[in-house]
Design a protein around this motif. Structure first.
Motif, PDB file in Angstrom:
ATOM      1  N   ASP A 126       0.864  -1.120  -0.168  1.00  0.00           N
ATOM      2  CA  ASP A 126       0.195  -0.002  -0.050  1.00  0.00           C
ATOM      3  C   ASP A 126       0.647   1.172  -0.132  1.00  0.00           C
ATOM      4  O   ASP A 126       0.698   2.204  -0.699  1.00  0.00           O
ATOM      5  N   GLU A 127       1.800   1.076   0.801  1.00  0.00           N
ATOM      6  CA  GLU A 127       3.117   2.228   0.864  1.00  0.00           C
ATOM      7  C   GLU A 127       3.514   2.518  -0.545  1.00  0.00           C
ATOM      8  O   GLU A 127       3.498   3.837  -0.920  1.00  0.00           O
ATOM      9  N   PHE A 128       3.914   1.438  -1.376  1.00  0.00           N
ATOM     10  CA  PHE A 128       4.559   1.629  -2.204  1.00  0.00           C
ATOM     11  C   PHE A 128       3.590   2.209  -3.317  1.00  0.00           C
ATOM     12  O   PHE A 128       3.880   3.028  -4.325  1.00  0.00           O
ATOM     13  N   MET A 129       2.389   1.734  -3.498  1.00  0.00           N
ATOM     14  CA  MET A 129       1.240   2.094  -4.456  1.00  0.00           C
ATOM     15  C   MET A 129       0.836   3.630  -4.443  1.00  0.00           C
ATOM     16  O   MET A 129       0.517   4.265  -5.367  1.00  0.00           O
ATOM     17  N   ARG A 130       0.985   4.025  -3.065  1.00  0.00           N
ATOM     18  CA  ARG A 130       0.683   5.394  -2.932  1.00  0.00           C
ATOM     19  C   ARG A 130       1.797   6.520  -3.579  1.00  0.00           C
ATOM     20  O   ARG A 130       1.457   7.531  -3.947  1.00  0.00           O
ATOM     21  N   ALA A 131       2.843   6.019  -3.505  1.00  0.00           N
ATOM     22  CA  ALA A 131       4.232   6.602  -4.210  1.00  0.00           C
ATOM     23  C   ALA A 131       3.882   6.490  -5.656  1.00  0.00           C
ATOM     24  O   ALA A 131       4.053   7.522  -6.398  1.00  0.00           O
ATOM     25  N   ALA A 132       3.381   5.426  -6.147  1.00  0.00           N
ATOM     26  CA  ALA A 132       3.088   5.220  -7.769  1.00  0.00           C
ATOM     27  C   ALA A 132       2.085   6.132  -8.045  1.00  0.00           C
ATOM     28  O   ALA A 132       1.974   6.605  -9.264  1.00  0.00           O
ATOM     29  N   ASP A 133       0.935   6.420  -7.188  1.00  0.00           N
ATOM     30  CA  ASP A 133      -0.159   7.250  -7.520  1.00  0.00           C
ATOM     31  C   ASP A 133       0.353   8.843  -7.693  1.00  0.00           C
ATOM     32  O   ASP A 133      -0.113   9.482  -8.443  1.00  0.00           O
ATOM     33  N   VAL A 134       1.439   9.210  -7.226  1.00  0.00           N
ATOM     34  CA  VAL A 134       2.138  10.548  -7.493  1.00  0.00           C
ATOM     35  C   VAL A 134       2.836  10.664  -8.727  1.00  0.00           C
ATOM     36  O   VAL A 134       2.835  11.586  -9.296  1.00  0.00           O
ATOM     37  N   THR A 135       3.501   9.311  -9.293  1.00  0.00           N
ATOM     38  CA  THR A 135       4.191   9.445 -10.342  1.00  0.00           C
ATOM     39  C   THR A 135       3.501   9.071 -11.792  1.00  0.00           C
ATOM     40  O   THR A 135       4.118   9.086 -12.801  1.00  0.00           O
ATOM     41  N   ASP A 136       2.471   8.202 -11.650  1.00  0.00           N
ATOM     42  CA  ASP A 136       1.617   7.763 -12.435  1.00  0.00           C
ATOM     43  C   ASP A 136       2.670   6.360 -13.396  1.00  0.00           C
ATOM     44  O   ASP A 136       2.076   6.198 -14.541  1.00  0.00           O
ATOM     45  N   GLU A 137       3.623   6.177 -12.681  1.00  0.00           N
ATOM     46  CA  GLU A 137       4.080   4.851 -13.345  1.00  0.00           C
ATOM     47  C   GLU A 137       3.132   3.700 -12.819  1.00  0.00           C
ATOM     48  O   GLU A 137       2.559   3.591 -11.844  1.00  0.00           O
ATOM     49  N   ILE A 138       3.132   2.726 -13.749  1.00  0.00           N
ATOM     50  CA  ILE A 138       2.082   1.614 -13.875  1.00  0.00           C
ATOM     51  C   ILE A 138       2.872   0.349 -13.201  1.00  0.00           C
ATOM     52  O   ILE A 138       3.769  -0.243 -13.711  1.00  0.00           O
ATOM     53  N   PHE A 139       2.149  -0.272 -12.213  1.00  0.00           N
ATOM     54  CA  PHE A 139       2.449  -1.592 -11.691  1.00  0.00           C
ATOM     55  C   PHE A 139       1.343  -2.400 -11.605  1.00  0.00           C
ATOM     56  O   PHE A 139       0.271  -1.915 -11.362  1.00  0.00           O
ATOM     57  N   TRP A 140       1.644  -3.822 -11.824  1.00  0.00           N
ATOM     58  CA  TRP A 140       0.528  -4.811 -11.928  1.00  0.00           C
ATOM     59  C   TRP A 140       0.923  -6.253 -10.721  1.00  0.00           C
ATOM     60  O   TRP A 140       2.007  -6.564 -10.997  1.00  0.00           O
ATOM     61  N   ARG A 141       0.262  -6.161  -9.681  1.00  0.00           N
ATOM     62  CA  ARG A 141       0.504  -7.203  -8.851  1.00  0.00           C
ATOM     63  C   ARG A 141       0.447  -8.641  -9.237  1.00  0.00           C
ATOM     64  O   ARG A 141      -0.857  -8.998  -9.828  1.00  0.00           O
ATOM     65  N   MET A 142       1.411  -9.682  -9.254  1.00  0.00           N
ATOM     66  CA  MET A 142       1.240 -10.785  -9.310  1.00  0.00           C
ATOM     67  C   MET A 142       1.156 -11.724  -8.216  1.00  0.00           C
ATOM     68  O   MET A 142       1.438 -11.260  -7.332  1.00  0.00           O
ATOM     69  N   PRO A 143       0.583 -12.971  -8.571  1.00  0.00           N
ATOM     70  CA  PRO A 143       0.132 -13.853  -7.176  1.00  0.00           C
ATOM     71  C   PRO A 143       1.262 -14.546  -6.662  1.00  0.00           C
ATOM     72  O   PRO A 143       2.357 -14.861  -7.468  1.00  0.00           O
ATOM     73  N   THR A 144       1.286 -14.688  -5.286  1.00  0.00           N
ATOM     74  CA  THR A 144       2.282 -15.512  -4.565  1.00  0.00           C
ATOM     75  C   THR A 144       1.639 -16.894  -4.077  1.00  0.00           C
ATOM     76  O   THR A 144       1.955 -16.902  -2.956  1.00  0.00           O
ATOM     77  N   PHE A 145       0.885 -17.320  -4.590  1.00  0.00           N
ATOM     78  CA  PHE A 145       0.286 -18.553  -4.139  1.00  0.00           C
ATOM     79  C   PHE A 145       1.196 -19.416  -3.798  1.00  0.00           C
ATOM     80  O   PHE A 145       2.119 -19.910  -4.467  1.00  0.00           O
ATOM     81  N   LYS A 146       0.893 -20.440  -2.550  1.00  0.00           N
ATOM     82  CA  LYS A 146       1.736 -21.188  -2.210  1.00  0.00           C
ATOM     83  C   LYS A 146       2.250 -22.230  -3.193  1.00  0.00           C
ATOM     84  O   LYS A 146       3.476 -22.793  -3.185  1.00  0.00           O
ATOM     85  N   HIS A 147       1.327 -22.828  -4.175  1.00  0.00           N
ATOM     86  CA  HIS A 147       1.566 -23.869  -4.976  1.00  0.00           C
ATOM     87  C   HIS A 147       2.650 -23.403  -6.037  1.00  0.00           C
ATOM     88  O   HIS A 147       3.160 -24.440  -6.657  1.00  0.00           O
TER      89      HIS A 147
END
Length: 487
Positions: free
Chosen positions: A384-405
């Motif tokens: 959440d902290e990182f994405m608030r920073a991204a909101d300032v810059t408009d650089e785009i990120f997409w979160r990938m899953p880290t499922f255990k399998h």
């Protein structure tokens, strides 16, 4: 190229950049007449210029911001970039940018959008060309309200330093591999550190052996240019024990090793140190602006080449963390260098949060192209902290899953782990491999394979070549909450 704040007159500049809203709000009578009598309507991205009869001011460039209620930082940044390119085309040497009024973006945000858009759009890398670009205009932001002038001036200095950091990253990415290799990259870091105010320590191959960085050193064995571990430190907050750790992939050239890349895929592999370039640029911006933050950055720099002593598919290697790894593909080398750098930054530098950045997988490009960075994370608050920073810059990120399998895909048969798996999810598997080494620290992984450089411009201010993404987001993450979020 310089950008300053100055109330300019028509006698002082050669050209003026003037913004226009599609709905007519805040437009001057001159602009309204132009909108009535031409095809220019102030729509987002529209541009129009007129030649002035005045002996000094030769041009007025009008650029559309679209509908006022839809204005944001990215619209402004692209508009300013487009106007700057037109000014370059017209060879305007002294440019005035008329500040405009809006309640959609604060004064600092407007200064930021104007400065980033213009300076990043006018970037070029022509160091090795016989005919180099000599265009370096003087740029003045005019009409800043008197009561906001001090804040705007401070903001301009901060943004100029941040853009300098982005440009440093772009330059390093664009350098060829015969110019930037582990030792010379270390020298660049030392030079930039001295210029901007952060400490740099460089470990040679012997010192890395003493640290038992077996995975990192295995990747670099095939090259005559020996590996270097580059450590950069900026301690701006004596009252805090928190340390933000940045780890940048530093493959100054990647042939793939014995899992050799096709020849056309080797072109551009000088840019496989994009993560390293980004963390150097970020450290420069953080230190130059004297942020109250403790930040350490680490780069495990090496070349991945073929020789009689290069590591091979089927080798089993160790790591600084003590885990063993089956090497099934020598072209999955970046993750091997990163794991030792991650272990080092946690155990030796005391990083309390870790972000790694790497041009790691072609799968990230297949999935997300050149505009969106793949992200993996193990901590919701840090995300959440990182994405608030991204909101300032408009650089785009997409979160990938880290499922255990997904973890099953990195477990080795003959060793603790294996460095690749044939069963798909290549970007996720690479991230899961790194996750094994972050211990209990909040961690973000950024796969910038698609966003570190581009073969063609993807918007008005991200030009062909090295992009410097995501220096700006990392800077605002380090800075913490600020008043320039979009409304």
């Amino acid at each position: 190229m310089s950008i300053n704040i100055k109330d300019v007159t028509v006698e002082f500049v050669d050209g003026l950049i003037i913004t226009a809203f599609e709905d007519g709000e805040n437009n001057s009578s001159e602009l309204e007449n132009i909108i009535k009598s031409t095809t220019f309507k102030g729509k987002e991205g529209e541009i129009f210029y007129i030649t002035e009869l005045n002996e000094k001011v030769k041009y007025k460039i009008f650029v559309g911001l679209g509908k006022k209620e839809l204005l944001n930082g990215e619209v402004l940044r692209n508009a300013m970039a487009k106007a700057a390119k037109k000014a370059k085309e017209l060879k305007i040497e002294k440019i005035g940018v008329e500040f405009f009024d809006t309640d959609k973006i604060c004064v600092g945000g407007r200064i930021k959008g104007i400065t980033e858009g213009i300076r990043l759009a006018l970037y070029s890398f022509d160091k090795y060309k016989e005919q180099k670009s000599t265009y370096s205009p003087e740029i003045y932001i005019s009409g800043v309200p008197t009561q906001k002038l001090e804040k705007a001036t401070e903001r301009l200095e901060e943004v100029n330093n941040l853009v300098d950091g982005v440009i440093k990253a772009r330059d390093l990415i664009n350098e060829p591999a015969n110019s930037i290799y582990p030792e010379s990259l270390a020298h660049e870091a030392i030079k930039i550190g001295a210029e901007c105010g952060f400490e740099v320590q460089v470990f040679d191959e012997k010192e890395c052996k003493d640290l038992e960085m077996k995975a990192f050193l295995s990747v670099g064995m095939g090259s005559s240019k020996k590996p270097r571990l580059i450590v950069m430190r900026y301690m701006g907050d004596n009252e805090s024990s928190d340390v933000l750790g940045l780890v940048g992939k530093g493959l100054t050239y990647d042939s793939g090793g014995y899992s050799l890349k096709p020849s056309n895929s080797m072109v551009g592999m000088n840019g496989d140190m994009g993560g390293a370039a980004v963390v150097i640029g970020t450290m420069a911006a953080i230190a130059k602006n004297k942020l109250k933050k403790n930040v350490v950055a680490v780069i495990a720099a090496c070349e991945n080449l073929v020789s009689g002593v290069a590591y091979k598919p089927g080798d089993i290697i160790g790591s600084m963390a003590g885990k063993t790894i089956e090497v099934l593909n020598t072209d999955a080398e970046g993750r091997l260098t990163l794991i030792d750098a991650i272990t080092y930054i946690i155990e030796k530098e005391g990083a309390t949060k870790v972000i790694d950045l790497a041009t790691l997988t072609g799968a990230a490009i297949v999935a997300l192209g050149n505009y969106t960075t793949a992200l993996m994370c193990n901590d919701e608050d840090f995300y959440d902290e990182f994405m608030r920073a991204a909101d300032v810059t408009d650089e785009i990120f997409w979160r990938m899953p880290t499922f255990k399998h997904y973890r099953k895909q990195i477990l080795g048969e003959k060793a603790d782990l294996k460095n690749v798996d044939p069963n798909g999810a290549g970007t996720i598997v690479a991230g899961m491999f790194l996750k094994e080494f972050v211990q209990d620290k909040p961690w973000i992984h950024l796969d910038i394979a698609g966003t570190s450089d581009t073969k063609s411009p993807i918007n008005e201010y991200i030009v062909k070549g090295g992009t410097g993404t995501p220096v700006r987001t990392l800077y605002y993450l380090a800075k913490g909450p600020c008043g320039c979020h979009k409304k």
